[in-house]
Design an enzyme around this catalytic site. Structure first.
Site, PDB file in Angstrom:
ATOM      1  N   GLN A   1       1.899  -6.201  -3.153  1.00 33.25           N
ATOM      2  CA  GLN A   1       2.413  -6.308  -1.776  1.00 33.25           C
ATOM      3  C   GLN A   1       3.711  -5.501  -1.626  1.00 33.25           C
ATOM      4  O   GLN A   1       3.823  -4.457  -2.242  1.00 33.25           O
ATOM      5  CB  GLN A   1       2.618  -7.782  -1.357  1.00 33.25           C
ATOM      6  CG  GLN A   1       1.317  -8.544  -1.170  1.00 33.25           C
ATOM      7  CD  GLN A   1       0.713  -9.024  -2.471  1.00 33.25           C
ATOM      8  OE1 GLN A   1       1.376  -9.684  -3.246  1.00 33.25           O
ATOM      9  NE2 GLN A   1      -0.540  -8.715  -2.708  1.00 33.25           N
TER      10      GLN A   1
ATOM     11  N   LYS B   1       1.721   1.959  -5.242  1.00 31.52           N
ATOM     12  CA  LYS B   1       2.235   1.351  -6.486  1.00 31.52           C
ATOM     13  C   LYS B   1       1.315   1.641  -7.673  1.00 31.52           C
ATOM     14  O   LYS B   1       1.774   1.886  -8.782  1.00 31.52           O
ATOM     15  CB  LYS B   1       2.399  -0.168  -6.299  1.00 31.52           C
ATOM     16  CG  LYS B   1       3.417  -0.524  -5.209  1.00 31.52           C
ATOM     17  CD  LYS B   1       3.491  -2.007  -4.962  1.00 31.52           C
ATOM     18  CE  LYS B   1       2.275  -2.596  -4.296  1.00 31.52           C
ATOM     19  NZ  LYS B   1       2.041  -2.190  -2.907  1.00 31.52           N
TER      20      LYS B   1
ATOM     21  N   GLY C   1      -4.602  -4.464  -3.715  1.00 32.01           N
ATOM     22  CA  GLY C   1      -5.579  -3.412  -3.962  1.00 32.01           C
ATOM     23  C   GLY C   1      -4.798  -2.178  -4.363  1.00 32.01           C
ATOM     24  O   GLY C   1      -4.122  -1.580  -3.528  1.00 32.01           O
ATOM     25  N   HIS C   2      -4.804  -1.843  -5.644  1.00 35.38           N
ATOM     26  CA  HIS C   2      -4.018  -0.710  -6.146  1.00 35.38           C
ATOM     27  C   HIS C   2      -4.968   0.403  -6.582  1.00 35.38           C
ATOM     28  O   HIS C   2      -5.832   0.190  -7.427  1.00 35.38           O
ATOM     29  CB  HIS C   2      -3.147  -1.150  -7.333  1.00 35.38           C
ATOM     30  CG  HIS C   2      -2.141  -2.202  -6.979  1.00 35.38           C
ATOM     31  ND1 HIS C   2      -1.358  -2.848  -7.891  1.00 35.38           N
ATOM     32  CD2 HIS C   2      -1.782  -2.722  -5.774  1.00 35.38           C
ATOM     33  CE1 HIS C   2      -0.568  -3.712  -7.273  1.00 35.38           C
ATOM     34  NE2 HIS C   2      -0.816  -3.656  -5.995  1.00 35.38           N
TER      35      HIS C   2
ATOM     36  N   ASP D   1       0.810  -1.225   0.000  1.00 33.69           N
ATOM     37  CA  ASP D   1       0.000   0.000   0.000  1.00 33.69           C
ATOM     38  C   ASP D   1       0.844   1.275   0.000  1.00 33.69           C
ATOM     39  O   ASP D   1       0.456   2.294   0.569  1.00 33.69           O
ATOM     40  CB  ASP D   1      -0.966   0.009   1.203  1.00 33.69           C
ATOM     41  CG  ASP D   1      -1.847  -1.223   1.207  1.00 33.69           C
ATOM     42  OD1 ASP D   1      -2.229  -1.669   0.113  1.00 33.69           O
ATOM     43  OD2 ASP D   1      -2.141  -1.740   2.306  1.00 33.69           O
TER      44      ASP D   1
END
Ligand code: GDP
Ligand code: IMO
Ligand code: MG
Length: 428
Positions: free
Chosen positions: A224, A16, A40-41, A13
């Site tokens: 990650q 990215k 989750g991007h 987080d």
């Protein structure tokens, strides 16, 4: 030829998605090389529209970019179709997305086992995203996994699912007291889903190598982060793949000598979701300030992220294990309006000062941060365009992080938007 690896330098987080999106216009391919829909991007387009991507590379939002789900990824077919549908509903062109024939399929039994295992672990749980990631990688390594190409041969698919469920059903029923899954039903469901993505299956390692030979630029988008890497992270509180730069070559099928740049994404403070040690974690009003001002809520699970000050020991470690050439420092704007900004420069471990990552899990659990206080700044920096536009104390903070982390800070995020980025040195 240029392959650029983009990786999280902390516990995920870091921003990215925003970094991939920023580079989107200058690259030809974006490849996800590990993980799955545990990621989750977030991408905020110049129009202000916000997208949350889980399985699909963040390059999908840049028209003309070819996107690839590489062999190192674990693909939940239901999630894939839902995510594609969601993007298409918002008029995003998804026609350029390809999926490696060798990526592993994440099956319903992986999700079931992830959830029951966590429950069984009680207060020793990892705090996984519950998406079946660990059990799917377990099957891959145990050589009982199902790969994307298997949907092209119904007989092989049925054989593999039956073989896998023979043992899984025993575990689900006898150990965890859950219902057995019917192999025929699982196969039917996957075959139905395959109709929606079959046309995207490709030999992506061949295509990527050909693209590199044509001098096209390939961005390998990690999910990650370094400290969640199964080898180099805070094991066992990690994910089950290799987000670190070395994993990019394996998970995309290109030679490591093709990688010219390793871009580490580094938050100006630290966050973590799930269990595990976190030396600079804050439990006071400063932690609450970072969580609130930084909007630190998980994109995938909606869990609150644990927050703490910047930790230069882990940044130094990330620089080393990934061979980071450039840093993208994100969320500097969140630190505006603090009197002083502490930086953890070293740890005290059992009475001794330690500059580098402790060798053992016990050492890291005992690590107490040693802080250096930097004077803060009060100005709103969200519209700054150059390094020189930043208040002197913010510049000093960056220069000190750079010195402590051991790699050049090339981009600085001053807000979530694509244009809220200061580029000190071009990446592409
Ligand atoms: P990822 O998983 O590494 O892609 O990061 P996430 O999307 O999970 O979390 C990063 C969050 O920070 C997202 O909400 C981004 O929109 C936001 N973000 C990224 N860069 C910046 C920045 O420079 N400033 C601010 N305020 N927010 C940022
Ligand atoms: P992005 O790509 C932050 C964490 C989970 C848990 C551990 C193992 O958005 O940075 P898993 O479901 O992978 O077996 O969970 O890893 N985790 C993440 N934390 N960001 C992520 O992805 C994460 N993906 C997994 O919270 O602690
Ligand atoms: Mg995220």
């Amino acid at each position: 030829m240029a392959a650029i690896v983009l990786i999280g330098a902390q516990w995920g987080d870091e921003g990215k998605g925003k970094a991939t999106d920023l580079l989107g216009g200058q690259i030809n391919w974006v490849v996800r090389y590990q993980g799955g829909n545990n990621a989750g991007h977030t991408v905020v387009l110049p129009s202000g529209e916000t997208f949350a991507l889980h399985l699909i590379p963040s390059g999908i939002l840049t028209p003309g970019v070819q996107n690839v789900i590489g062999n190192g990824v674990v693909v939940d077919p239901g999630v894939l179709l839902t995510e594609l549908g969601g993007l298409e509903d918002r008029d995003v062109d998804t026609s350029g997305l390809l999926i490696s024939a060798d990526a592993h399929l994440l099956m319903p039994y992986h999700v079931a086992i992830d959830k029951v295992t966590e429950r069984f672990l009680g207060n020793k749980k990892i705090g996984t995203t519950g998406r079946g990631i660990g059990p799917c990688y377990q099957d891959k390594i145990a050589r009982v996994g199902v790969r994307v190409a298997d949907v092209l041969d119904e007989k092989i698919l049925a054989q593999k699912v039956e073989a896998a469920l023979e043992l899984k059903n025993q575990i689900l029923v006898k150990i965890y007291n859950r219902k057995a899954l019917d192999p025929a039903q699982v196969v039917d469901e996957v075959l139905g889903q395959a109709e929606g993505f079959k046309h995207r299956i490709a030999d992506t390692r061949l295509l990527l190598n050909q693209a590199l030979e044509r001098n096209e630029t390939v961005l390998l988008e990690g999910s990650q982060g370094t400290l969640l890497d199964v080898d180099h992270g805070t094991y066992p509180y990690v994910t089950s793949s290799n987000p670190t730069a070395g994993g990019a070559a394996v998970g995309a099928g290109i030679g490591p000598n093709k990688i010219t740049t390793v871009l580490g994404i580094l938050k100006a403070y630290t966050t973590r979701v799930g269990s595990g040690p976190f030396p600079t974690e804050l439990f006071d009003e400063h932690g609450a300030y970072l969580a609130k001002t930084g909007g630190e809520v998980g994109v995938t699970t909606g869990r609150a992220r644990r927050c703490g000050w910047f930790d230069a020991v882990i940044a130094r470690y990330a620089t080393r294990v990934n061979g980071i050439t450039d840093y993208f420092l994100t969320k500097l704007d969140v630190l505006s309006s603090l009197d002083t900004v502490p930086i953890c420069v070293a740890y005290e471990v059992d009475g001794e000062r330690v500059e580098d990552m402790p060798m053992t899990q016990t050492g890291f659990h005992h690590a107490k941060p040693i802080y250096e206080e930097m004077p803060g700044w009060w100005e709103d920096i969200s519209q700054c365009k150059t390094f020189e536009d930043l208040p002197q104390n913010a510049q000093n903070y960056i220069l000190r992080l750079e010195e402590l982390s051991g790699a050049h800070v090339s981009c600085i995020g001053v807000g979530p938007g694509r244009d809220q980025t200061i580029v000190r040195r071009a990446i592409v």
